[in-house]
Design a protein around this motif. Sequence first.
Motif, short mmCIF file in Angstrom:
data_model
loop_
_atom_site.label_atom_id
_atom_site.label_comp_id
_atom_site.label_asym_id
_atom_site.label_seq_id
_atom_site.Cartn_x
_atom_site.Cartn_y
_atom_site.Cartn_z
N MET A 1 7.90 3.52 -0.54
CA MET A 1 7.65 2.22 -0.05
C MET A 1 6.71 1.17 -0.99
N GLU A 2 7.26 0.11 -1.50
CA GLU A 2 6.35 -0.80 -2.25
C GLU A 2 5.42 -1.51 -1.50
N ILE A 3 4.35 -1.70 -1.57
CA ILE A 3 3.43 -2.64 -0.99
C ILE A 3 3.17 -3.83 -2.24
N PRO A 4 3.84 -4.69 -2.02
CA PRO A 4 3.55 -5.98 -2.65
C PRO A 4 2.41 -6.89 -2.41
N TRP A 5 1.21 -6.43 -2.89
CA TRP A 5 0.06 -6.99 -2.75
C TRP A 5 0.03 -8.54 -3.21
N PRO A 31 -7.06 -0.46 12.00
CA PRO A 31 -6.70 0.65 12.90
C PRO A 31 -5.81 0.22 14.03
N LYS A 32 -6.41 -0.93 14.79
CA LYS A 32 -5.77 -1.59 15.85
C LYS A 32 -4.14 -1.77 15.71
N LYS A 33 -3.91 -2.23 14.22
CA LYS A 33 -2.44 -2.46 14.03
C LYS A 33 -1.48 -1.35 14.03
N ASN A 34 -2.07 -0.13 13.87
CA ASN A 34 -1.37 1.37 13.74
C ASN A 34 -0.43 1.37 12.57
N VAL A 35 -0.80 0.90 11.39
CA VAL A 35 -0.21 1.02 10.31
C VAL A 35 0.38 2.43 9.94
N GLN A 36 -0.67 3.24 10.28
CA GLN A 36 -0.28 4.54 10.15
C GLN A 36 0.93 5.31 10.90
N GLY A 37 1.06 4.63 12.14
CA GLY A 37 2.09 5.12 12.83
C GLY A 37 3.48 4.44 12.37
N LEU A 38 3.35 3.27 11.91
CA LEU A 38 4.46 2.78 11.18
C LEU A 38 4.91 3.34 9.83
N LEU A 39 4.05 3.98 9.07
CA LEU A 39 4.31 4.62 7.89
C LEU A 39 5.00 6.13 8.28
N ARG A 63 -6.91 -1.40 4.20
CA ARG A 63 -6.04 -1.64 2.88
C ARG A 63 -5.85 -0.38 2.15
N SER A 64 -7.06 0.26 1.56
CA SER A 64 -7.06 1.32 1.04
C SER A 64 -6.52 2.59 1.74
N HIS A 65 -6.83 2.64 2.99
CA HIS A 65 -6.17 3.70 3.69
C HIS A 65 -4.87 3.79 3.63
N VAL A 66 -4.08 2.58 3.97
CA VAL A 66 -2.66 2.44 4.09
C VAL A 66 -2.28 2.74 2.45
N LYS A 67 -2.97 2.44 1.61
CA LYS A 67 -2.36 2.53 0.27
C LYS A 67 -2.44 4.18 -0.03
N ASN A 68 -3.35 4.91 0.33
CA ASN A 68 -3.53 6.43 0.28
C ASN A 68 -2.40 7.03 1.10
N LEU A 69 -2.25 6.54 2.23
CA LEU A 69 -1.19 7.17 3.08
C LEU A 69 0.26 7.13 2.28
N GLU A 71 0.95 6.96 -0.96
CA GLU A 71 0.92 8.00 -1.84
C GLU A 71 1.18 9.54 -1.34
N ARG A 72 0.31 9.52 -0.52
CA ARG A 72 0.11 11.00 0.01
C ARG A 72 1.59 11.44 0.66
N TRP A 73 2.12 10.42 1.69
CA TRP A 73 3.58 10.59 2.05
C TRP A 73 4.63 10.36 1.11
N ARG A 74 4.41 9.94 -0.16
CA ARG A 74 5.45 9.68 -1.09
C ARG A 74 6.29 8.54 -0.78
N LEU A 75 5.98 7.53 -0.41
CA LEU A 75 6.69 6.58 0.37
C LEU A 75 6.79 4.87 -0.65
N SER A 76 6.30 5.20 -1.67
CA SER A 76 5.84 4.26 -2.69
C SER A 76 7.20 3.67 -3.21
N CYS A 77 8.38 4.38 -3.33
CA CYS A 77 9.54 3.94 -3.74
C CYS A 77 10.63 3.20 -2.57
N SER A 78 10.20 3.13 -1.37
CA SER A 78 10.86 2.68 -0.28
C SER A 78 10.61 1.42 0.11
#
Length: 78
Positions: A1-5, A31-39, A63-69, A71-78
């Motif tokens: 997953m590419e995050i275009p800041w 956290p209220k937006k549940n980006v973790q669930g989306l990822l 923001r930093s939590h989203v970026k860490n997730l 990387e951890r879940w290897r979504l940076s290329c989607s």
Amino acid sequence: MEIPWRRDAATSDPSDEAGRPTVLFMAHLSPKKNVQGLLRAWAQVVADRPHAQLWVAGDGGGRSHVKNLVERWRLSCS
């Protein structure tokens, strides 16, 4: 997953993404937006459709939590 800041979004070449299934998530990154669930769900999407891309646009305390997730879940290329 590419995050275009904000600073990166203007440099992306739109022709590279033409024809790829795309989802845009735009919100305050809290956290209220549940980006973790989306990822988590997105990891399943790219397992089935590897060329799909998710754009996350937003800022906030999570923001930093989203970026860490990403990387951890290897979504940076989607």
